[in-house]
Design an enzyme around this catalytic site. Structure first.
Site, PDB file in Angstrom:
ATOM      1  CG  HIS A  55       4.984 107.480  33.184  1.00 15.18           C
ATOM      2  ND1 HIS A  55       5.809 106.733  33.492  1.00 15.18           N
ATOM      3  CD2 HIS A  55       3.644 106.990  32.917  1.00 15.18           C
ATOM      4  CE1 HIS A  55       4.918 105.522  33.767  1.00 15.18           C
ATOM      5  NE2 HIS A  55       3.826 105.815  33.411  1.00 15.18           N
ATOM      6  CB  THR A  72      11.562 104.667  37.234  1.00 15.59           C
ATOM      7  OG1 THR A  72      11.584 105.246  35.914  1.00 15.59           O
ATOM      8  CG2 THR A  72      12.751 103.703  37.096  1.00 15.59           C
ATOM      9  CB  THR A  73       9.074 102.499  33.144  1.00 14.51           C
ATOM     10  OG1 THR A  73       8.403 103.618  33.173  1.00 14.51           O
ATOM     11  CG2 THR A  73       8.537 101.428  32.234  1.00 14.51           C
ATOM     12  CG  ASP A  94       7.991 111.604  34.371  1.00 16.02           C
ATOM     13  OD1 ASP A  94       7.419 112.433  33.738  1.00 16.02           O
ATOM     14  OD2 ASP A  94       8.218 110.182  34.093  1.00 16.02           O
ATOM     15  CG  HIS A  95      12.901 111.359  38.033  1.00 13.86           C
ATOM     16  ND1 HIS A  95      12.410 110.909  38.732  1.00 13.86           N
ATOM     17  CD2 HIS A  95      13.358 110.673  37.045  1.00 13.86           C
ATOM     18  CE1 HIS A  95      12.464 109.353  38.488  1.00 13.86           C
ATOM     19  NE2 HIS A  95      12.988 109.399  37.418  1.00 13.86           N
ATOM     20  CG  HIS A 115      14.480 103.004  31.655  1.00 10.13           C
ATOM     21  ND1 HIS A 115      13.438 103.562  32.143  1.00 10.13           N
ATOM     22  CD2 HIS A 115      15.091 102.695  32.505  1.00 10.13           C
ATOM     23  CE1 HIS A 115      13.365 103.302  33.350  1.00 10.13           C
ATOM     24  NE2 HIS A 115      14.461 102.566  33.648  1.00 10.13           N
ATOM     25  N   GLY A 116      17.453 105.238  31.234  1.00  4.44           N
ATOM     26  CA  GLY A 116      18.771 104.890  31.724  1.00  4.44           C
ATOM     27  C   GLY A 116      19.991 105.573  30.833  1.00  4.44           C
ATOM     28  NE  ARG A 176       4.275 105.332  38.327  1.00  2.00           N
ATOM     29  CZ  ARG A 176       4.882 104.131  37.890  1.00  2.00           C
ATOM     30  NH1 ARG A 176       6.020 104.484  37.194  1.00  2.00           N
ATOM     31  NH2 ARG A 176       4.391 103.150  38.277  1.00  2.00           N
ATOM     32  CG  ASN A 231      10.849 111.569  31.618  1.00  2.00           C
ATOM     33  OD1 ASN A 231      10.555 111.907  32.737  1.00  2.00           O
ATOM     34  ND2 ASN A 231      10.468 110.310  31.008  1.00  2.00           N
ATOM     35  NE  ARG A 258       4.788 105.922  41.959  1.00  2.00           N
ATOM     36  CZ  ARG A 258       5.406 104.673  41.853  1.00  2.00           C
ATOM     37  NH1 ARG A 258       6.625 104.342  41.479  1.00  2.00           N
ATOM     38  NH2 ARG A 258       4.659 103.535  41.885  1.00  2.00           N
ATOM     39  CD  GLU A 278      11.056 105.812  24.739  1.00  2.00           C
ATOM     40  OE1 GLU A 278      10.062 106.498  24.448  1.00  2.00           O
ATOM     41  OE2 GLU A 278      11.688 105.756  25.512  1.00  2.00           O
ATOM     42  CD  GLU A 328       7.421 108.090  29.372  1.00  2.00           C
ATOM     43  OE1 GLU A 328       7.322 107.684  30.770  1.00  2.00           O
ATOM     44  OE2 GLU A 328       8.678 108.062  28.840  1.00  2.00           O
TER      45      GLU A 328
END
Ligand code: PXP
Length: 247
Positions: free
Chosen positions: A52, A109-110, A9-10, A200-201, A54, A7, A58, A160, A79
């Site tokens: 993702h 984040t989600t 996104d960051h 996630h995480g 969004r 992922n 963002r 997921e 996503e």
């Protein structure tokens, strides 16, 4: 072999921190470029790229997803929120996968999983539109029997499982219980014929336990890989995660 979806996104989060108002999403000094990150991740063995898009744009921008669609050689996992706007965009973009996630504008984040029960008809419509377009839908849900069973009933081929509660409980006495929830969720989903992904995480430490979950097909990992890449570069960050995922 558990597959790795990276992922990115960051990477876009860092770019937007400086260039939010720059208009273009690439070129000149507009850095870092998430597409360049994605291509480096693929060279290091990523099995897919996840973004993702969004509603508030963002981090990832529309232009990023179209560039990724053209450039990457693995699989694109988009996503998105379960809205008519995003459904129409996905049908045009044709990613291999879409992952339906909840969106709350305040969250960084989600946060929680998608409430499939509370959004049954919206989710059904989106899954049907994706099935008709040949796009596989994954539902990002908490490891909860009711959500898993409804996901199967609505015709989604993939779930997921949200590993965020487990990751947050990692240094607390709740960790074994959260891991057990994920384990039971994975078994239930597999028994219902669903492909089981998780995300996630997940980081370079908790992966040692996450990888022991049964029936795992793919993990989607972002923050820890992007963070490590700052120090080691993308190549080493992705290779090391893959080593830890599969031993
Ligand atoms: N899977 C889903 C559905 C997500 O929303 C996210 C976070 O954007 C991730 C995986 C990746 O989470 P992390 O960045 O914590 O690895």
């Amino acid at each position: 072999m558990i597959l790795l979806g990276v992922n990115i996104d960051h990477c876009a989060t860092v770019r937007q921190a400086r260039y939010r108002d720059a208009g273009a999403t690439t070129g000149g000094p507009v850095e870092p470029d998430p597409v360049t990150f994605a291509l480096a991740a693929e060279r290091a063995g990523a099995d897919g790229i996840t973004v993702h898009l969004r509603e508030d744009r963002r981090h990832i921008q529309d232009r990023d997803v179209w560039r990724l669609r053209e450039c990457i050689g693995t699989r694109l996992n988009l996503e998105m929120a379960c809205t008519p706007e995003m459904t129409a965009l996905a049908v045009k973009l044709k990613p291999e996968y879409v992952c339906l996630v909840p969106e709350n504008r305040q969250e960084v984040t989600t946060e929680g999983g998608l409430d499939v029960r509370g959004n049954r008809e919206r989710v059904r419509a989106c899954v049907q539109a994706m099935n008709a377009a040949g796009i596989k839908t994954s539902l990002f849900i908490d490891p909860d029997d009711a959500q898993i069973e409804l996901s199967a009933e609505l015709g989604a081929p993939v779930v997921e499982l949200h590993t965020g509660a487990y990751a947050q409980a990692y240094f607390t006495p709740r960790r074994p219980a959260e891991l057990q929830r994920l384990r039971l969720g994975a078994v239930r989903a597999h028994d219902l014929g669903l492909v089981v992904n998780a995300g996630h995480g997940i980081n370079y430490v908790n992966i040692a336990e996450i990888r022991t979950l049964p029936h795992l097909h793919e993990l989607n990992i972002g923050h820890s890989i992007v963070s490590r890449a700052l120090f080691t570069g993308v190549d080493e960050a992705v290779r090391e995660m893959k080593r830890r995922m599969n031993g």
